[in-house]
Scaffold this motif. Sequence first.
Motif, PDB file in Angstrom:
ATOM      1  N   GLN A   1       0.820  -1.211   0.000  1.00 22.29           N
ATOM      2  CA  GLN A   1       0.000   0.000   0.000  1.00 22.29           C
ATOM      3  C   GLN A   1       0.855   1.264   0.000  1.00 22.29           C
ATOM      4  O   GLN A   1       0.485   2.279  -0.597  1.00 22.29           O
ATOM      5  CB  GLN A   1      -0.926   0.004   1.216  1.00 22.29           C
ATOM      6  N   VAL A   2       2.026   1.192   0.623  1.00 23.28           N
ATOM      7  CA  VAL A   2       2.878   2.381   0.755  1.00 23.28           C
ATOM      8  C   VAL A   2       3.743   2.603  -0.481  1.00 23.28           C
ATOM      9  O   VAL A   2       3.831   3.725  -1.008  1.00 23.28           O
ATOM     10  CB  VAL A   2       3.764   2.267   2.014  1.00 23.28           C
ATOM     11  N   ILE A   3       4.396   1.552  -0.970  1.00 25.16           N
ATOM     12  CA  ILE A   3       5.348   1.729  -2.082  1.00 25.16           C
ATOM     13  C   ILE A   3       4.921   1.000  -3.351  1.00 25.16           C
ATOM     14  O   ILE A   3       5.675   0.972  -4.323  1.00 25.16           O
ATOM     15  CB  ILE A   3       6.770   1.280  -1.671  1.00 25.16           C
ATOM     16  N   GLY A   4       3.749   0.409  -3.343  1.00 23.86           N
ATOM     17  CA  GLY A   4       3.258  -0.251  -4.541  1.00 23.86           C
ATOM     18  C   GLY A   4       3.683  -1.700  -4.615  1.00 23.86           C
ATOM     19  O   GLY A   4       4.487  -2.181  -3.801  1.00 23.86           O
ATOM     20  N   PRO A   5       3.152  -2.431  -5.601  1.00 27.50           N
ATOM     21  CA  PRO A   5       3.481  -3.858  -5.732  1.00 27.50           C
ATOM     22  C   PRO A   5       4.944  -4.069  -6.101  1.00 27.50           C
ATOM     23  O   PRO A   5       5.608  -3.174  -6.627  1.00 27.50           O
ATOM     24  CB  PRO A   5       2.548  -4.328  -6.849  1.00 27.50           C
TER      25      PRO A   5
END
Length: 360
Positions: free
Chosen positions: A333-337
Amino acid sequence: MGKIQRTKIGAKPASNGGAATPQYTVSDLLSQAQQAVDRFEFELALQFAVRALQLDNKSVPALDAAGSIEMELQLYNEAKEHFLESVRIQPNNGYSKFMYLGQLSEQLEAIEYFQQGVNLMVAERAAMPVDMTSGSAYLSLASKISSALCSMTDIYLTDCCFEPNAESQCETYLAQALQIEPITPEVYQTLASVRLSQQRVDEAKAALAQGLAIWLGSDPTAEDGPTPDYETRLALVKLLLETAMYDEAFTVLNGLIEENDQVPDTLYLFGWANYIAAEEVDEKAPNADEERREQLENAREALNACVKLWHLTESTDQPMLQHTQELLETITQVIGPEIEQEEVEGGEIEYEDDEDEEMN
């Protein structure tokens, strides 16, 4: 005079009908069992111990040997039966069986067995000449006494924490352990756990620092060295994280990973430590976003490895797996997949992201 009877050539002896059968004593069989243990052939060792008990089922050395080998084979019920029979025959001799029974028991029963073992060890140590030479029997026994007292403290911290005398017993056992020279890192670590339970965080930090000062930087593979065992250091990392001693936690974790990087618990703690470090990044610091992202990527790599090893090792620690998955979801959620990586010719890594797919 009677005639001398001569045996005819080729005739079989009448006494045993053939070659003499070798006769083994309990001592012989236990010696063979110990040699097998030294070779880590525990199944074979148990066969020798069982054979010794068949010759003499009241032999305390045979009962103790069978029990200790069964502990190695995780045959805990059988081990407990043998140790209890040994105690019944010789209740005031041999501390090791009481230490095993303490491990195999719960709550106040475990405390009782540990206490009997400690009493025997203290008496034995008092009769020994003081020898502070590294690896001496005197120091070895001192370490075992300290370890038993720490185990008793841990029981009152956990399983027996609601006993009315739990806190006073913890203080009593720790006071005894702190009087045994040399003081081991495990004692300071247990002291820190007690102080944390009492919300005395600064004292907990001081105790952890004292324990680390004893062994940090020493060779963990050195025989009779000061470095605590792997499991004790794992527990130490949790305390260091709880007390926000992050630099020390990473130092211990790096040593654990260098020693064995195939332990799910270690990778979980390494991932968690990096996640915490990301949260602690100063917003005002230059390159704060890059630093935070790097910590979270390190965390994700370790946590993904933890999940794989959790399944490979058939771990049963569901809370650890659940927390690991929660951390991974938060990181996404914070830095993406996670960016997929493909190996291309030349051994280089090709990164594939959404932008590349759109261009295609």
